[in-house]
Structure formats: C-alpha cells, structure tokens
Design an enzyme around this catalytic site. Structure first.
Site, mmCIF file in Angstrom:
data_model
loop_
_atom_site.group_PDB
_atom_site.id
_atom_site.type_symbol
_atom_site.label_atom_id
_atom_site.label_comp_id
_atom_site.label_asym_id
_atom_site.label_seq_id
_atom_site.Cartn_x
_atom_site.Cartn_y
_atom_site.Cartn_z
ATOM 1 N N GLU A 79 0.821 -1.216 0.000
ATOM 2 C CA GLU A 79 0.000 0.000 0.000
ATOM 3 C C GLU A 79 0.859 1.272 0.000
ATOM 4 O O GLU A 79 0.636 2.189 -0.773
ATOM 5 C CB GLU A 79 -0.881 -0.063 1.261
ATOM 6 N N ASP A 80 1.830 1.329 0.910
ATOM 7 C CA ASP A 80 2.516 2.602 1.185
ATOM 8 C C ASP A 80 3.882 2.769 0.535
ATOM 9 O O ASP A 80 4.433 3.856 0.528
ATOM 10 C CB ASP A 80 2.706 2.788 2.702
#
Length: 714
Positions: A79-80
């Site tokens: 995700e990040d």
C-alpha cells in the site's frame, strides 16, 4: 525505547510458542518492512515501523502462526511503499504475499458513511475472508492499534473510523468469538464518539467499585471457601462491565446505571468440563439460583464457538452472575477463531468445531452475496447475522440448529436448505401443527412440511429474521416476478398486435432491435417484462413494432386502436401469482364483468367494470385491458356482504352456519348497527365466483330473521 528493542521483546514472546527458524522468518519480515517504510512517520511523530510491529505484537498475544505475524509486519508495504506483491512472494513465499495483498485490499476499503459504498466494500471483505480468514485477523489487529492511537487524527476522521469500528469491525470480532478484541474495539470506539459520556460512566464505575469492594471480597471469599470444602480446582476472577455495554444497556434496555451495576459478576476457571458442572452444583448450594437464568453453553455452544455455564444467584441481598468454564474455553472465549492456531498442533476437538462454525458462516455470507440483487441488500442481511442472540432448536432427528432469537419455522427451513425453505407449506413444533410465522423458542423440535411446486409467500418477508431466509425469499420472488411479468407482458402485447391485425411472427428481428434500442432497454424480454409490470403500455410498444418509426404509418395505426382494442379480451385464471391481483375497492369475483388496469411496477389490478375508481374519459378507458374469466377457476375471492336482520338470540350463529353449508368461508363477521329490534351485520366471505356467491346469499336469505341482503361494492 528503540524499535530494535521492541523487536527483541516480540522475539522473546514468540519463543514461548514458536521454534527458532519461524521466529527468524518473522524477524526478517520486520527488517524488510523497516527498510521499506524508512523515512515514513505516523501522525503521532513515531517512526512508521512502530505500527506494523504493534500489530504483530497484538497477534503474538493471540499466539498466531508465523505467516500471520509476517503478514502483520508487511501489511502496509504494498500500500505505502510501492513494492509489488511479486517481490514479497519471492522473498517470503506465496501464502504470506497473498495475506498481505488481502489486507491491502481491505485497507483500501473506505467504509464511507454512504451505505452504498459501505455495502460494496463489505462484499470485498467477505471475499477476502472466504479465501483466508487470517486476513481479517490481521485487519482487526491493525484496526485495534489504530484505535489505540487515534488521538492525533483530525476530528472528522476520528468520528468516521470510530463509527466504522462499531458498525463493522467489532461485530466481526464478536462473530469470530474474539471477545477481548471486540470489547476493546467497542470501548475505544465509544470513547472516541462520545468522550464526555465515556468519561462520566468511567468515573461513576470507579466510584462505585470503591464502595462495593467489601461486598465483592466477601462473595469471593465465600465462593473460594466452598470450592476448597469440596476439593474443586478453580480460580475466581471478578468480571468488569465494559463502558460501551453499560451505555447500551442504559440506552436500549432503559435501565438505570445502578440497576446495571448492582449485579456482581464473577468468572470461575477450572480444569475440566466435569469440574464445571461440579462447581455449578457447589455455587447453587451456597446461594439460591434465579429461575430461568441458567444457560448451558457447554452442551450447546453459541454460534461463534463460545462455551460456558451461566447462572445468576441471589445472595446477600444482591444478584450474583457467575460464568464457569475451563482454561481452554476461556482462551477460546477471549480469542475465538484465533485460538484455532494455538490448539491446531495439539489436535483439539473444540477448535475444529469452532473452525467449522466460522467456515459455515463465511460460506453462508458467500451464498447471500450471490443472491443479493445489490450490495446494500447484502449488507442489510449480513447485519442481521452479525448481531445474533441465539436460540437452539432441534430437527426431528435430534440435530441442533442455532438461529438468531425471534426466528420462525420459515427461518429454520431455510437454515436447513434453500429448497426446503422455498417449498415449505406448514410445520410441526413439538409434533403439533404450528404457524409458520410463530417465533420459535429454545429446545423445541421443529419439522417442516413441504409440498412439490410450492413457492415462497411474499408475506414471509414480514416476519423472517435471518439474512439467509430473507435473501432466498427475495431472490425466488424476483425470479418468479420476472417469469410472470414476461408472460403477462407477452399476452398483453399479442392482444395489442391482434388489434392492429398483426402477430409477433410478422415482425422481423431488425424491427425488434430498433424498438429495443429506442426504448433504451437491454433486450426484447426486458421490454416485454416492463409491459407486464405496468411500466410501459402494450399498445404503444405494438405501435412502435409495426410502424418501424414511420410517421405516416403511426398516424394510420392510431385510428385502428380504438376499434382493435375492444375485440380480443385477455383470459385470466383468477389471482395469478405476484402480478395479477383483485382491486380492494370493488372486490371483483369470477362472473363479474371486469377490466384490467396496469399499475406501474406492480402488474395488473382487476376491477369490476362498474367500479367508481375507473377513469371516465375516453383516453383513460382506451388504456384499460378487457378481461374474461377462465372457466375452471378454483381460487377463492373475497366479497363483502351486508345483512339486515331482526334481532334474536343465536341469529349470528345461524348466518355462520348457512354460509358453511353453502361451502363459503367467513373471514370476518361484524355487527355494525343495532337498535332494540334490528341489526346490520357485515360479512367478509371467500367464494369461488358469482354462482357460488348466489348459492351462499340464497342460504342466508332463507333464514327467517333476515330482512335484506346485499353485496357491498365500495
């Protein structure tokens, strides 16, 4: 304290139940995540890596397997940090990469307050859970740590996250039997949404606890003494009431704070199931049990696998609630499905049962998902399932079925199998014929009676409580409605075409296709179905089909319709399924001259052709469908009669008897006006048609006391 030190702390905890090679894999995942999140900070100002580490710590407390802990460390990496799933798969294996991917997909789910978006996402969550239940465990731990550190977030975001926690995540934790995570999520969500209320209740609890200390110690002392006297093993713990549950009881059960807090709650943890029952006997000999408050969840576990004996006692002028369970039951009560991994290697029977329960629940969710028309309908069904208070009933062969409280025999039928629910016509409860709508009670034996060709009744939606029953009934009714709307639409379209001197076979595919596109529907069937539902007029569609859009042709055809519409009445066989029904204003019966009015979205309503509600203007009359009754109708129809009679004893019974002799069926009988000499009685009867009605009226007229009888048309 540096993150380095806490990873050592985690290693220490893991060494109590994992071997060294698995611990090293978890450490490797930690260092990988640390590198990936380098330079990222949380809102609180901590390094980002503290969050995955804390999530892994929560899961280690639940003694989860090493793959779940690795996924926890890596859960924000895709995700990040832009590292793809394939890279994780190469480094840590397919299973871990799948878990991380599953959690990432859940993290992208924004449960916006708009129900539609929330529902869509709930479906995604179900899919992730169906693939691997561990995905949701990582997500719950992630949510728990986020709730613990909500402080620095902006107000709106805090409110949204807290609401979502109470609406979605806490109920899921509860359904998976994870009591300790569920209550912490509830209390944190409550404190975040209502900080003042939480503070007030918390202070009141502290104050009360201080003043009740002596009573608590006294009861505990007596219980310990009794166990010693009988030589029974057991540790006794006081049970805290949680802020959110105190608040909910005050709000929904209308109880005062003191009413809730005047109950003293204890839990006794012992070694074996046998000891549980022995301890129950011991506490019942010490204090009197309250009747109706004993529950044996050991013999009949709750839907989420929870097991315990519950009893409420009356002693020292107060109520004492006691739960008795074994160490294993205690672990499963607090950690639910997560306990499965701890006991997996030990081959415990409790957890395989628990796992089967969860599998069954997730499978049920998947079934509902397939049946629901849209995601909002799906979430409505699921919410019912997430907040169950169970009852336990038996099949005739003695199998136990768990159902939410308030369930009816129809819910029971669908719980066994969708086909049994769809074909149910009656039921026996404890061997006696019972009503399908009567709520069931724990301990009853229920048998469902089915008939081939039976269909669900739309009225069932008014009383079923389980998601499965509701979604199955809706699904079946929708397909039934579709079939019927197609048939009715086809009949009406053929009739209109006949009025123009044409048939369906005269129209080529190109014409049909152009009319379909002109009306912006997906297919010709959809268009015909719309006619049957009353959303489009048959004669307009017929005109379009024949005119091919040529203006001159249209004008010529319009002149035809006035004459053509009169010639070919549609034959009806009574109240047909979901889309043909009799008007309640004039209550027509077979034999009455009738016309059909299309009611948008609901099909055709049959009116008597003299009904005052029918349109009087020519244009309105042209839209009516002329109907004929079929010859062999066996349905019963409702009729209102008004009977004037001389008052004398027993005359109402005579009227009822006369109706029965003529094979009529009384639905309602009502004495309306009375004076000393005369009464007016209104009757609602079921008859098969005009001839049958004439027979019934003749019988009533023959009663001496009857002075006048007439059929009422409103």
């Amino acid at each position: 304290m540096s993150a380095e030190a806490t990873v050592e702390g985690l290693t220490k905890e893991l060494s109590s139940y994992l071997d060294i090679s698995r611990i090293n894999q978890v450490r490797r995942a930690y260092y990988y995540a640390e590198q990936a999140h380098e330079g990222q900070m949380r809102k609180s100002g901590d390094r980002y890596i503290t969050h995955p580490l804390a999530v892994a710590g929560i899961l280690a407390g639940l003694r989860l397997d090493h793959q779940t802990l690795m996924a926890a460390m890596l859960h924000d990496v895709i995700e990040d940090t832009g590292i793809p799933k394939d890279a994780l798969s190469e480094q840590f294996g397919e299973d871990v990469a799948e878990l991380v991917d599953g959690v990432s997909k859940l993290t992208q789910i924004e449960f916006r307050t708009r129900a539609e978006a929330q529902a869509e996402n709930f479906q995604k969550m179900t899919l992730a859970m169906a693939r691997d239940i561990r995905v949701i465990l990582v997500k719950l731990a992630d949510r728990l740590h986020n709730m613990r550190t909500l402080g620095p977030m902006p107000y709106e975001k805090r409110q949204r996250i807290a609401t979502e926690t109470l609406d979605i995540y806490a109920p899921i934790a509860n359904r998976l039997g994870m009591h300790s995570i569920c209550t912490e999520l509830e209390d944190l969500g409550f404190a975040s949404l209502y900080p003042m209320r939480a503070k007030y209740i918390s202070q009141a609890v502290q104050k009360l606890r201080g003043s009740h200390r002596e009573i608590i110690d006294d009861i505990r002392g007596k219980l310990e003494e009794k166990l010693r006297e009988r030589g029974l093993p057991g540790r006794i713990m006081g049970r805290e009431k949680h802020l959110n549950s105190i608040y909910n009881k005050m709000k929904f059960k209308q109880k005062s704070f003191h009413e809730i807090m005047d109950v003293y709650a204890f839990r006794i943890i012992t070694d074996t199931e046998d000891d549980c029952y022995r301890i129950l006997g011991a506490v019942h000999s010490l204090y009197k049990p309250l009747p109706g408050r004993f529950k044996d969840y050991i013999a009949m576990p709750k839907a989420n696998g929870y097991q315990s004996l519950h009893t409420t006692l009356f002693g020292m002028h107060v109520h004492i609630e006691i739960q008795i369970r074994t160490e294993e039951m205690e672990h499963i009560a607090n950690n639910g499905i997560a306990a499965h991994w701890m006991y997996k290697d030990q081959g415990s029977s409790v957890t395989s049962v628990n796992q089967a329960r969860v599998d069954r629940w997730v499978k049920g969710l998947m079934e509902m998902r397939e049946r629901a028309e849209d995601s909002q309908e799906f979430i409505e069904h699921v919410k019912v399932d997430l907040f169950p208070d169970e009852i336990y009933v038996f099949t005739p062969k003695g199998k136990i079925m768990e159902l939410p409280s308030g369930s009816t025999p129809v819910d029971f039928a669908y719980a066994i199998h969708t086909d049994i629910g769809n074909a149910a016509v009656a039921c026996r409860v404890n061997r006696n014929l019972g009503s399908l709508s009567q709520p069931l009670e724990s301990g009853q034996t229920v048998e469902v009676i089915t008939a081939p060709g039976a269909k669900p009744n739309p009225a069932w939606l008014g009383f079923v409580v389980t998601g499965k029953a509701r979604s199955s009934i809706r699904h079946t009714l929708k397909s039934q409605k579709r079939t019927e709307s197609l048939e009715l639409g086809k009949t009406l379209l053929k009739k209109s075409l006949k009025g123009f001197g044409a048939t369906l076979s005269d129209i080529n595919d190109a014409q049909i296709q152009s009319v379909v596109s002109h009306n912006q529907v997906n297919s010709f069937d959809d268009l015909v179905s719309e006619i049957g539902l009353g959303n489009r007029m048959a004669y307009l569609v017929a005109r379009q089909l024949l005119s091919g859009g040529e203006e001159t042709g249209q004008a010529a055809l319009t002149k035809e319709t006035g004459r053509g519409g009169e010639q070919s009445p549609v034959t009806i066989r009574g109240v047909e399924g979901l889309l043909v029904r009799c008007a309640t204003c004039c209550k027509p019966i077979p034999g009455d001259p009738v016309v059909g009015v299309m009611d948008s979205g609901k099909g055709m309503v049959i009116h008597s052709d003299t009904c005052a509600r029918l349109p009087a203007d020519d244009e309105g009359r042209a839209r009516l469908t002329h109907l004929n009754w079929a010859k062999d109708i066996t349905d019963e129809f409702s009729v209102d009669l008004k009977v004037e009679l001389v008052r004398k004893r027993g005359v109402i019974a005579e009227v009822a008897n006369a109706v029965a002799i003529a094979d009529g069926n009384i639905e309602r009988i009502n004495v309306e006006e009375q004076n000393a000499k005369f009464s007016v009685v209104s009757l609602v009867l079921h008859v098969q048609g005009r001839r049958h009605l004439a027979r019934v009226m003749r019988r009533i007229r023959n009663i001496r006391a009857v002075t006048h009888i007439s059929r009422v048309r409103h």
